[in-house]
Design a protein around this motif. Structure first.
Motif, PDB file in Angstrom:
ATOM      1  N   PRO A 165      -8.259  -2.795  16.465  1.00 29.10           N
ATOM      2  CA  PRO A 165      -8.418  -1.967  15.249  1.00 29.10           C
ATOM      3  C   PRO A 165      -7.468  -0.777  15.227  1.00 29.10           C
ATOM      4  O   PRO A 165      -6.959  -0.416  14.156  1.00 29.10           O
ATOM      5  CB  PRO A 165      -9.885  -1.519  15.320  1.00 29.10           C
ATOM      6  N   ALA A 166      -7.193  -0.186  16.392  1.00 24.07           N
ATOM      7  CA  ALA A 166      -6.274   0.968  16.436  1.00 24.07           C
ATOM      8  C   ALA A 166      -4.853   0.536  16.041  1.00 24.07           C
ATOM      9  O   ALA A 166      -4.166   1.234  15.274  1.00 24.07           O
ATOM     10  CB  ALA A 166      -6.278   1.574  17.839  1.00 24.07           C
ATOM     11  N   ALA A 167      -4.411  -0.608  16.559  1.00 23.63           N
ATOM     12  CA  ALA A 167      -3.075  -1.088  16.219  1.00 23.63           C
ATOM     13  C   ALA A 167      -2.989  -1.445  14.735  1.00 23.63           C
ATOM     14  O   ALA A 167      -1.987  -1.151  14.074  1.00 23.63           O
ATOM     15  CB  ALA A 167      -2.712  -2.283  17.084  1.00 23.63           C
ATOM     16  N   LYS A 168      -4.065  -2.067  14.214  1.00 23.09           N
ATOM     17  CA  LYS A 168      -4.070  -2.400  12.784  1.00 23.09           C
ATOM     18  C   LYS A 168      -3.985  -1.141  11.932  1.00 23.09           C
ATOM     19  O   LYS A 168      -3.279  -1.093  10.914  1.00 23.09           O
ATOM     20  CB  LYS A 168      -5.341  -3.181  12.436  1.00 23.09           C
ATOM     21  N   SER A 169      -4.695  -0.092  12.358  1.00 24.40           N
ATOM     22  CA  SER A 169      -4.659   1.167  11.621  1.00 24.40           C
ATOM     23  C   SER A 169      -3.250   1.770  11.633  1.00 24.40           C
ATOM     24  O   SER A 169      -2.768   2.261  10.610  1.00 24.40           O
ATOM     25  CB  SER A 169      -5.667   2.143  12.235  1.00 24.40           C
ATOM     26  N   LEU A 170      -2.596   1.708  12.787  1.00 27.84           N
ATOM     27  CA  LEU A 170      -1.235   2.242  12.878  1.00 27.84           C
ATOM     28  C   LEU A 170      -0.265   1.443  11.999  1.00 27.84           C
ATOM     29  O   LEU A 170       0.643   2.003  11.389  1.00 27.84           O
ATOM     30  CB  LEU A 170      -0.760   2.241  14.336  1.00 27.84           C
ATOM     31  N   ILE A 171      -0.465   0.132  11.932  1.00 31.42           N
ATOM     32  CA  ILE A 171       0.400  -0.690  11.071  1.00 31.42           C
ATOM     33  C   ILE A 171       0.178  -0.340   9.604  1.00 31.42           C
ATOM     34  O   ILE A 171       1.133  -0.244   8.817  1.00 31.42           O
ATOM     35  CB  ILE A 171       0.153  -2.195  11.338  1.00 31.42           C
ATOM     36  N   ASP A 177       2.939   1.027   7.054  1.00 34.05           N
ATOM     37  CA  ASP A 177       3.211   0.447   5.728  1.00 34.05           C
ATOM     38  C   ASP A 177       3.231   1.534   4.655  1.00 34.05           C
ATOM     39  O   ASP A 177       4.078   1.512   3.746  1.00 34.05           O
ATOM     40  CB  ASP A 177       2.159  -0.616   5.384  1.00 34.05           C
ATOM     41  N   ALA A 178       2.317   2.494   4.789  1.00 31.67           N
ATOM     42  CA  ALA A 178       2.277   3.591   3.818  1.00 31.67           C
ATOM     43  C   ALA A 178       3.552   4.430   3.904  1.00 31.67           C
ATOM     44  O   ALA A 178       4.125   4.817   2.874  1.00 31.67           O
ATOM     45  CB  ALA A 178       1.040   4.463   4.058  1.00 31.67           C
ATOM     46  N   TYR A 179       3.998   4.700   5.126  1.00 25.92           N
ATOM     47  CA  TYR A 179       5.250   5.465   5.286  1.00 25.92           C
ATOM     48  C   TYR A 179       6.444   4.689   4.720  1.00 25.92           C
ATOM     49  O   TYR A 179       7.331   5.267   4.092  1.00 25.92           O
ATOM     50  CB  TYR A 179       5.498   5.804   6.756  1.00 25.92           C
ATOM     51  N   LEU A 180       6.454   3.383   4.947  1.00 27.42           N
ATOM     52  CA  LEU A 180       7.559   2.579   4.410  1.00 27.42           C
ATOM     53  C   LEU A 180       7.541   2.592   2.886  1.00 27.42           C
ATOM     54  O   LEU A 180       8.595   2.643   2.242  1.00 27.42           O
ATOM     55  CB  LEU A 180       7.477   1.136   4.927  1.00 27.42           C
ATOM     56  N   ALA A 213       9.141   7.807  10.224  1.00 27.13           N
ATOM     57  CA  ALA A 213       7.720   7.963  10.533  1.00 27.13           C
ATOM     58  C   ALA A 213       7.065   6.608  10.733  1.00 27.13           C
ATOM     59  O   ALA A 213       6.190   6.443  11.612  1.00 27.13           O
ATOM     60  CB  ALA A 213       7.015   8.732   9.418  1.00 27.13           C
ATOM     61  N   ALA A 214       7.495   5.623   9.975  1.00 28.19           N
ATOM     62  CA  ALA A 214       6.945   4.272  10.129  1.00 28.19           C
ATOM     63  C   ALA A 214       7.291   3.710  11.504  1.00 28.19           C
ATOM     64  O   ALA A 214       6.427   3.120  12.179  1.00 28.19           O
ATOM     65  CB  ALA A 214       7.489   3.357   9.028  1.00 28.19           C
TER      66      ALA A 214
END
Length: 194
Positions: A91-97, A101-104, A111-112
């Motif tokens: 879940p932590a890795a999914k949250s970071l992805i 995506d938001a930064y991209l 930042a991405a």
């Protein structure tokens, strides 16, 4: 008068010949088998060569080297080791992805990449993280790094056909952007074969 002149000329020629042979300079030495220059040329050692041989000095450029073989997708079935399925995202890795995506989407590729590198540390064997990193590097215009992350992701995709197809299509786009049309076509063929 004519006979007298011939006698004097003959006497003068004989005198010059005798004087020439009796001079202290002696005779000119001529070795057997040729002149002295020919003998010296035969005995003289070869001059040292300062240039290396052609095969020793030849270095191959990256563009001249044969292309590296494409990583073969693992087609084994039945085994479910981590190499076949890749890491499942925590879940932590999914949250970071999702944050990446938001930064991209905002156009902040730096930042991405930072978020995705954190996700990579959490899930180092996840093909999805590598593919996202590749997308971020494409956004930054660093196509060489993007291709390397895509190849790493393909090596970790295991038997997941969806991830493999995503990776091959991503690789095709990157190679086409880099001007490697043949490599892009190969990657598309690999994606189409899945």
């Amino acid at each position: 008068m004519k006979v007298t002149t011939l006698k004097y000329a003959g006497l003068l020629a004989l005198t010059l010949t005798v004087v020439g042979c009796a001079s202290p300079g002696g005779s000119i030495y001529v070795p057997v088998g040729g002149s002295s220059r020919d003998v010296e040329r035969e005995r003289a050692p070869e001059p040292p060569r300062t240039y290396p041989r052609e095969e020793e000095s030849r270095t191959e450029r990256k563009s001249e080297q044969p292309p590296e073989p494409e990583p073969e997708p693992d087609r084994r079935s039945g085994s479910t080791s981590y190499q076949d399925s890749g890491d499942q995202l925590s879940p932590a890795a999914k949250s970071l992805i999702r944050q990446a995506d938001a930064y991209l989407a905002q156009g902040d590729a730096g930042a991405a990449v930072a978020q995705l590198e954190r996700a990579q540390r959490i899930a180092p064997r996840s093909a999805e993280v590598y593919f996202k990193l590749s997308e971020a590097y494409v956004t930054k215009g660093q196509l060489g790094s993007a291709e390397q992350f895509t190849l790493k992701g393909l090596s970790l995709a295991g038997n997941d056909v969806r991830l493999q197809r995503t990776g091959w299509l991503l690789l095709a786009d990157i190679r086409r952007a880099r001007g490697n049309v043949a490599g892009a076509n190969q990657a598309e063929e690999r994606a189409g074969a899945l």
